[in-house]
Scaffold this motif. Structure first.
Motif, mmCIF file in Angstrom:
data_model
loop_
_atom_site.group_PDB
_atom_site.id
_atom_site.type_symbol
_atom_site.label_atom_id
_atom_site.label_comp_id
_atom_site.label_asym_id
_atom_site.label_seq_id
_atom_site.Cartn_x
_atom_site.Cartn_y
_atom_site.Cartn_z
ATOM 1 N N MET A 1 -20.917 -3.852 -87.699
ATOM 2 C CA MET A 1 -22.198 -3.917 -86.989
ATOM 3 C C MET A 1 -22.706 -5.354 -87.020
ATOM 4 N N THR A 2 -22.998 -5.883 -85.861
ATOM 5 C CA THR A 2 -23.471 -7.257 -85.792
ATOM 6 C C THR A 2 -24.915 -7.362 -86.257
ATOM 7 N N PHE A 3 -25.763 -6.447 -85.798
ATOM 8 C CA PHE A 3 -27.164 -6.442 -86.194
ATOM 9 C C PHE A 3 -27.548 -5.035 -86.622
ATOM 10 N N GLY A 4 -28.341 -4.954 -87.678
ATOM 11 C CA GLY A 4 -28.735 -3.641 -88.180
ATOM 12 C C GLY A 4 -29.907 -3.049 -87.437
ATOM 13 N N ARG A 5 -30.803 -3.881 -86.955
ATOM 14 C CA ARG A 5 -32.006 -3.395 -86.289
ATOM 15 C C ARG A 5 -32.376 -4.340 -85.143
ATOM 16 N N VAL A 6 -33.171 -3.802 -84.227
ATOM 17 C CA VAL A 6 -33.774 -4.608 -83.159
ATOM 18 C C VAL A 6 -35.279 -4.432 -83.279
ATOM 19 N N THR A 7 -36.032 -5.517 -83.208
ATOM 20 C CA THR A 7 -37.485 -5.411 -83.342
ATOM 21 C C THR A 7 -38.085 -4.759 -82.097
ATOM 22 N N GLY A 8 -39.338 -4.364 -82.232
ATOM 23 C CA GLY A 8 -40.011 -3.706 -81.119
ATOM 24 C C GLY A 8 -40.133 -4.544 -79.876
ATOM 25 N N ASN A 9 -40.076 -5.870 -80.002
ATOM 26 C CA ASN A 9 -40.161 -6.733 -78.827
ATOM 27 C C ASN A 9 -38.791 -7.272 -78.411
ATOM 28 N N ALA A 11 -36.151 -8.411 -80.124
ATOM 29 C CA ALA A 11 -35.511 -9.518 -80.830
ATOM 30 C C ALA A 11 -34.284 -8.987 -81.576
ATOM 31 N N VAL A 12 -33.089 -9.396 -81.137
ATOM 32 C CA VAL A 12 -31.840 -8.960 -81.745
ATOM 33 C C VAL A 12 -31.412 -10.047 -82.727
ATOM 34 N N THR A 13 -31.868 -9.930 -83.962
ATOM 35 C CA THR A 13 -31.622 -10.990 -84.933
ATOM 36 C C THR A 13 -31.865 -10.475 -86.341
ATOM 37 N N TRP A 14 -31.147 -11.068 -87.312
ATOM 38 C CA TRP A 14 -31.418 -10.787 -88.721
ATOM 39 C C TRP A 14 -32.633 -11.568 -89.211
ATOM 40 N N GLU A 15 -33.087 -12.546 -88.436
ATOM 41 C CA GLU A 15 -34.163 -13.421 -88.888
ATOM 42 C C GLU A 15 -35.276 -13.504 -87.837
ATOM 43 N N PRO A 16 -36.022 -12.413 -87.650
ATOM 44 C CA PRO A 16 -37.144 -12.478 -86.692
ATOM 45 C C PRO A 16 -38.175 -13.491 -87.149
ATOM 46 N N ASP A 17 -38.816 -14.167 -86.167
ATOM 47 C CA ASP A 17 -39.823 -15.145 -86.560
ATOM 48 C C ASP A 17 -41.184 -14.473 -86.701
ATOM 49 N N ARG A 18 -42.187 -15.251 -87.028
ATOM 50 C CA ARG A 18 -43.508 -14.683 -87.369
ATOM 51 C C ARG A 18 -44.186 -14.018 -86.177
ATOM 52 N N CYS A 19 -43.735 -14.333 -84.965
ATOM 53 C CA CYS A 19 -44.339 -13.726 -83.785
ATOM 54 C C CYS A 19 -43.573 -12.502 -83.286
ATOM 55 N N ASP A 20 -42.407 -12.224 -83.877
ATOM 56 C CA ASP A 20 -41.671 -11.012 -83.512
ATOM 57 C C ASP A 20 -42.314 -9.796 -84.174
ATOM 58 N N TRP A 21 -42.091 -8.646 -83.556
ATOM 59 C CA TRP A 21 -42.691 -7.416 -84.076
ATOM 60 C C TRP A 21 -41.762 -6.824 -85.127
ATOM 61 N N TYR A 22 -41.629 -7.518 -86.233
ATOM 62 C CA TYR A 22 -40.630 -7.142 -87.231
ATOM 63 C C TYR A 22 -41.027 -5.892 -88.018
ATOM 64 N N GLU A 23 -42.266 -5.442 -87.883
ATOM 65 C CA GLU A 23 -42.681 -4.219 -88.581
ATOM 66 C C GLU A 23 -42.395 -2.973 -87.743
ATOM 67 N N THR A 24 -41.812 -3.148 -86.576
ATOM 68 C CA THR A 24 -41.440 -2.017 -85.728
ATOM 69 C C THR A 24 -39.931 -2.039 -85.485
ATOM 70 N N VAL A 25 -39.414 -0.882 -85.074
ATOM 71 C CA VAL A 25 -37.990 -0.761 -84.750
ATOM 72 C C VAL A 25 -37.878 -0.210 -83.337
#
Length: 401
Positions: A1-9, A11-25
């Protein structure tokens, strides 16, 4: 698996930035969102009884059914443009089998996250939503104080977007935006202008209105509400408090006498205005803007150095069946238009069916106010004298006398 999760906005990354919706899936609605709009064509034809729908669709339908079973009659759907329209058509149709008049309201924007070509708000209405956010109306109102827009600009907006007249959710505050009464928003004059802005925004459409928590007592969002800091918002996602509202709630006493004078007056204004929006002319009536007829009217809120009226004053008629209401507001935070006169042209009287020589005006905002009689010819010529202090409004019912 390349990425475990995708943020609500998205963002397909292991390192979402402070403006990504990292508290959502991000949920899987049955299509590859990375492939863009073409992938949506692979979604099932939900109108076919033999066609299976994606598992996520069924889970979301179960959630809607659960809340409807508890008596919930309406839903606000966050960032609804990100969800496939095929799902909304399917889910809303099923919800209306369970409750025919269930209400669906979409927070939606025409942005890069949309799942439909063209205007997603139109697509959402076609998918079954009762109403969508009218962000353009909010931003135009804000830009009067931040970008130099004139009140006249409302005419262009109201005439060019008829779907929002009927289905637009009108608001002056929501959780994403700065509080009107914040010292760092709306030119720092929010407490003065809120009554006029709110009245013109709410009274100009047939759709629902949104009153944000604490708006009625003038929350200022002066303290940092979590990681957002001093940004003029109460909070985006963090837990925080509402100092003005808590003063009124007072441990369940709901005592307006504990509020400061400004907050008490603002709450009283909400209590008078919001019931008026159920008046037939404001709830179901058509719209007629009056600023075009007053641009050469020197008594229509013109500043001394201006050669055109309509910078700070806006006036409109709303009409349904035999009911006509005149709404006028002074959007200026500082200017007292003591000699304001509102001209109502013959075309407007023909439009609303008032043909008698005498016209009765009843002030709906103040029950103790007396009816006033005007000559129709006087209203077409000199206009109706209606002085307004900064941020003041008038809501008057017009009828034949």
């Amino acid at each position: 698996m390349t990425f475990g999760r995708v943020t609500g906005n998205n963002a397909v990354t292991w390192e979402p930035d402070r403006c990504d919706w990292y508290e959502t899936v991000k949920l899987n609605y049955g299509y590859n969102f990375l492939a863009g709009l073409p992938a949506l064509r692979l979604l099932p034809d939900w109108t076919s009884p033999k066609q299976k729908v994606p598992k996520t669709w069924r889970i979301m339908d179960d959630i809607l059914s659960f809340w409807q079973g508890l008596g919930i009659g309406g839903f606000r759907c966050d960032m609804a443009q990100m969800i496939p329209m095929a799902f909304w058509k399917w889910a809303i149709a099923r919800s209306r089998v369970r409750l025919p008049d269930v209400f669906f309201m979409a927070e939606a924007y025409n942005d890069h996250l949309k799942t439909t070509p063209g205007d997603p708000c139109t697509a959402l209405l076609e998918s079954g939503f009762n109403a969508v956010y009218d962000a353009d109306c909010y931003h135009l109102a804000e830009h009067v104080y931040t970008r130099g827009n004139w009140a006249n600009d409302f005419d262009r907006l109201f005439r060019s977007e008829p779907q929002y007249l009927t289905h637009g959710v009108r608001y002056v505050e929501n959780h994403d935006e700065k509080r009107v009464c914040s010292p760092i928003a709306w030119g720092g004059t929010g407490r003065t202008i809120l009554p006029a802005i709110m009245t013109l925004v709410y009274a100009s459409g047939k759709g629902p209105v949104l009153v944000y928590n604490g708006q009625e007592v003038g929350e200022r969002a002066e303290a940092p509400g979590g990681y957002g800091g001093h940004n003029g918002r109460t909070s985006i996602f963090d837990y925080t408090c509402l100092p003005q509202l808590q003063t009124w709630v007072a441990g369940g006493r709901f005592d307006a006498s504990l509020l400061d004078e400004d907050s008490a007056e603002l709450r009283d204004f909400h209590a008078r205005l919001l019931p008026l929006l159920q008046h037939p002319a404001l709830d179901r009536g058509d719209f007629y803007g009056l600023n075009w007829a007053n641009m050469k009217n020197t008594t229509f809120g013109r500043e001394p150095a201006e050669d055109t009226s309509g910078h700070w004053v806006y006036a409109m008629l709303r009409h349904h069946a035999h009911s006509t209401v005149l709404v006028v507001g002074n959007l200026s935070p500082t200017i007292n238009f003591y000699n304001l006169c509102i001209s109502i042209p013959q075309h407007a009287f023909n439009w609303c069916g008032i043909q008698t020589e005498k016209v009765r005006a009843r002030n709906l905002m103040w029950k103790e106010g007396k009816d006033r009689l005007f000559d129709r010819s006087e209203l077409m010529d000199r206009g109706m004298a209606y002085p307004l202090k900064p941020g003041e409004v008038g809501v008057l019912e017009l009828s034949e006398a």
